[in-house]
Design a protein around this motif. Structure first.
Motif, PDB file in Angstrom:
ATOM      1  N   ALA A  16     -41.630  -7.252  -1.802  1.00 54.49           N
ATOM      2  CA  ALA A  16     -42.791  -7.873  -1.154  1.00 54.49           C
ATOM      3  C   ALA A  16     -43.506  -8.876  -2.063  1.00 54.49           C
ATOM      4  O   ALA A  16     -43.864  -9.973  -1.620  1.00 54.49           O
ATOM      5  N   PRO A  17     -43.715  -8.571  -3.356  1.00 58.58           N
ATOM      6  CA  PRO A  17     -44.385  -9.557  -4.217  1.00 58.58           C
ATOM      7  C   PRO A  17     -43.614 -10.865  -4.359  1.00 58.58           C
ATOM      8  O   PRO A  17     -44.225 -11.917  -4.621  1.00 58.58           O
ATOM      9  N   LEU A  18     -42.293 -10.833  -4.178  1.00 58.67           N
ATOM     10  CA  LEU A  18     -41.499 -12.053  -4.280  1.00 58.67           C
ATOM     11  C   LEU A  18     -41.674 -12.962  -3.068  1.00 58.67           C
ATOM     12  O   LEU A  18     -41.185 -14.087  -3.052  1.00 58.67           O
ATOM     13  N   THR A  47     -36.253  -5.228   1.053  1.00 52.66           N
ATOM     14  CA  THR A  47     -36.909  -6.490   1.353  1.00 52.66           C
ATOM     15  C   THR A  47     -37.326  -6.504   2.818  1.00 52.66           C
ATOM     16  O   THR A  47     -37.311  -5.477   3.494  1.00 52.66           O
ATOM     17  N   GLY A  48     -37.722  -7.671   3.344  1.00 49.58           N
ATOM     18  CA  GLY A  48     -38.136  -7.772   4.734  1.00 49.58           C
ATOM     19  C   GLY A  48     -38.489  -9.199   5.104  1.00 49.58           C
ATOM     20  O   GLY A  48     -38.990  -9.955   4.267  1.00 49.58           O
ATOM     21  N   PRO A  49     -38.243  -9.596   6.361  1.00 48.64           N
ATOM     22  CA  PRO A  49     -38.555 -10.955   6.799  1.00 48.64           C
ATOM     23  C   PRO A  49     -40.032 -11.326   6.657  1.00 48.64           C
ATOM     24  O   PRO A  49     -40.361 -12.490   6.410  1.00 48.64           O
ATOM     25  N   SER A  75     -31.700  -2.696   1.820  1.00 46.24           N
ATOM     26  CA  SER A  75     -32.440  -2.430   3.059  1.00 46.24           C
ATOM     27  C   SER A  75     -33.363  -3.608   3.351  1.00 46.24           C
ATOM     28  O   SER A  75     -33.919  -4.228   2.446  1.00 46.24           O
ATOM     29  N   THR A  76     -33.475  -3.923   4.629  1.00 51.44           N
ATOM     30  CA  THR A  76     -34.463  -4.893   5.072  1.00 51.44           C
ATOM     31  C   THR A  76     -35.074  -4.368   6.371  1.00 51.44           C
ATOM     32  O   THR A  76     -34.899  -3.192   6.699  1.00 51.44           O
ATOM     33  N   LYS A  77     -35.787  -5.208   7.087  1.00 53.10           N
ATOM     34  CA  LYS A  77     -36.605  -4.696   8.182  1.00 53.10           C
ATOM     35  C   LYS A  77     -36.438  -5.534   9.440  1.00 53.10           C
ATOM     36  O   LYS A  77     -36.049  -6.696   9.372  1.00 53.10           O
ATOM     37  N   LEU A 136     -31.834  -0.308   7.775  1.00 53.72           N
ATOM     38  CA  LEU A 136     -32.810  -1.154   8.465  1.00 53.72           C
ATOM     39  C   LEU A 136     -34.032  -0.322   8.830  1.00 53.72           C
ATOM     40  O   LEU A 136     -33.914   0.757   9.418  1.00 53.72           O
ATOM     41  N   TRP A 137     -35.195  -0.832   8.453  1.00 58.48           N
ATOM     42  CA  TRP A 137     -36.465  -0.180   8.773  1.00 58.48           C
ATOM     43  C   TRP A 137     -37.147  -0.923   9.921  1.00 58.48           C
ATOM     44  O   TRP A 137     -37.218  -2.156   9.900  1.00 58.48           O
TER      45      TRP A 137
END
Length: 336
Positions: A16-18, A47-49, A75-77, A136-137
Motif C-alpha cells: 500500500a505505501p508504494l 498488493t491491490g488496484p 495476492s492482490t484484490k 485474491l481478496w
C-alpha cells in the motif's frame, strides 16, 4: 487449500505505501524497496488496484515479473477497476478520501459484481506482468468506505465476487480467496455464511498492539473455531507504532499518541524494539498466518526481519499485560 499451505513465511511485504500513500515515493526508491524485500528472502507479496490507482501493482510487478513465478506467493484484490481515463473530480474513498492523493490520477470504478471482478483480475495481471495470482481478496466491503450502505456492497460482493472467486479456485486458476477489510464485521458475516466458503482473510489494522480488543470478542474466536487463517495487515497501525504520525490512515489522536508513549516506556525499560513487540504480538494469535508490514525504504525491510527474530524477554510480555495495554484475552508469544 488453507492459507498456511500457500503462504511460505510468517512475514510478507505489503505494498500500500508504494501506491504513494500519504506522500510521493520516487520510482527508484520504490523499486529498490521491493528488490530489498526479495533479496532478503521475502516471498509473499500483497498488493491491490486501489493503492495509487494501480501504481503499487505496477511497481511491484516491475521487480517480481523478472523472478520465477513459482518462487513466490502473490495476492492482490478485487473490487476496484482502474480505467485509462483520468479522474476529474475528488475521489470518493469514504473516510479515507485523501489516502492516495499522490497516486496515479486514473479513474477508479468501485464495483464487486461478477463482471467487475473479472475485469479487476485482468487489469491486475496486466499491471503486475504475471500470468497468475495465487490469492485474491475481496477488498473493502466495509463501513469505513461505504458508511450506512456497506451491507449493500457486501451483498453485491456475495452474489458477484464471491461466486466468481469460488469458481476460479475450484478450476485451479487461483489457489485461495477471502475478504480483505479494515473492519471485523464483514468477516464475521462471511464466516456465518453456508456458502460460498472462503479460504482465509486479510484483516488490516484490527489486530495490533494498539487495537485488538474488539477482534478478540467475536471475530477471532469464530475464525479459530472454523480453522480459518488470517493475514494481518497494518501491524504498525498505519505507522504510529513504527515512528510515524498516522493511525487508522489519519493523523493520530492525542489518546493514541499517549498510548504509544506508554508502550514505548515499557519497550525501553526492557530494551525491546517496538517493532518487535508489534510484529510478535500480532503473530502470537493461533489464527495468524502471516503479517504484511509495508515499507517505502530498503532499510525498513532489514528492520522488519530483525524485529521478527528479536529475542523478547518473557518479563516484557508480563509487564505489558500488567499495564492493561493488552487485552487479558490476547494470546502472547510462547513462554510469556
Amino acid at each position: 487449500m488453507e492459507l498456511r499451505e500457500i503462504i511460505p513465511d510468517r512475514i510478507g511485504f505489503g505494498t500500500a505505501p508504494l501506491g504513494n500513500m500519504f506522500r510521493a515515493v520516487p520510482d527508484d526508491q520504490a523499486r529498490a524497496t521491493v528488490q530489498a524485500a526479495w533479496d532478503a528472502g521475502i516471498r509473499y507479496f500483497d498488493t491491490g488496484p486501489l493503492y495509487g490507482a494501480g501504481l503499487a501493482e505496477l511497481r511491484l510487478g516491475e521487480v517480481l515479473s523478472r523472478q520465477p513465478r513459482d518462487a513466490y506467493v502473490l495476492s492482490t484484490k478485487v473490487g476496484r477497476v482502474i480505467l485509462d481515463e483520468e479522474e476529474t473530480g475528488a475521489r470518493d474513498l469514504g473516510e479515507k478520501g485523501t489516502l492516495f492523493e499522490y497516486g496515479r490520477k486514473n479513474k477508479i470504478v468501485h464495483e464487486w459484481t461478477a463482471d467487475a471482478t473479472e475485469r479487476s483480475i485482468e487489469g491486475s495481471l496486466q499491471r503486475l506482468g504475471v500470468d497468475r495470482i495465487d490469492i485474491l481478496w475481496v477488498h473493502d466491503i466495509a463501513q469505513d468506505f461505504h458508511g450506512d450502505v456497506w451491507l449493500q456492497k457486501f451483498e453485491e460482493a456475495r452474489t458477484g465476487a464471491f461466486r466468481v472467486l469460488s469458481r476460479l479456485r475450484d478450476e485451479g486458476v487461483i489457489k485461495a480467496w477471502g475478504v480483505g477489510v479494515n473492519r471485523t464485521e464483514p468477516i464475521e458475516i462471511t464466516l456465518a455464511l453456508e456458502e460460498p466458503r472462503p479460504d482465509g482473510f486479510l484483516l488490516a489494522g484490527r489486530y495490533t498492539l494498539l487495537d485488538h480488543a474488539h477482534a478478540l470478542q467475536r471475530l477471532l474466536p469464530m475464525a479459530a473455531e472454523q480453522g480459518v487463517g488470517m493475514v494481518i495487515g497494518g501491524p504498525y497501525s498505519s505507522g504510529v507504532l513504527a515512528g510515524g504520525t498516522h493511525f487508522e490512515y489519519a493523523d493520530a489522536s492525542p489518546e493514541i499518541i499517549e498510548k504509544v508513549r506508554r508502550l514505548r516506556e515499557i519497550t525501553d525499560r526492557h530494551g525491546v524494539s517496538i517493532k518487535a513487540a508489534a510484529l510478535q504480538f500480532s503473530l502470537a494469535h493461533p489464527v495468524t498466518v502471516a503479517v504484511v508490514p509495508g515499507a517505502t525504504k530498503p532499510s525498513r525491510i532489514a528492520e522488519d526481519l530483525a524485529a521478527l527474530e528479536e529475542k523478547v524477554p518473557v518479563d516484557f510480555w508480563a509487564d505489558l499485560r500488567r499495564s492493561g495495554l493488552v487485552s487479558p484475552q490476547a494470546p502472547l508469544p510462547e513462554g510469556a
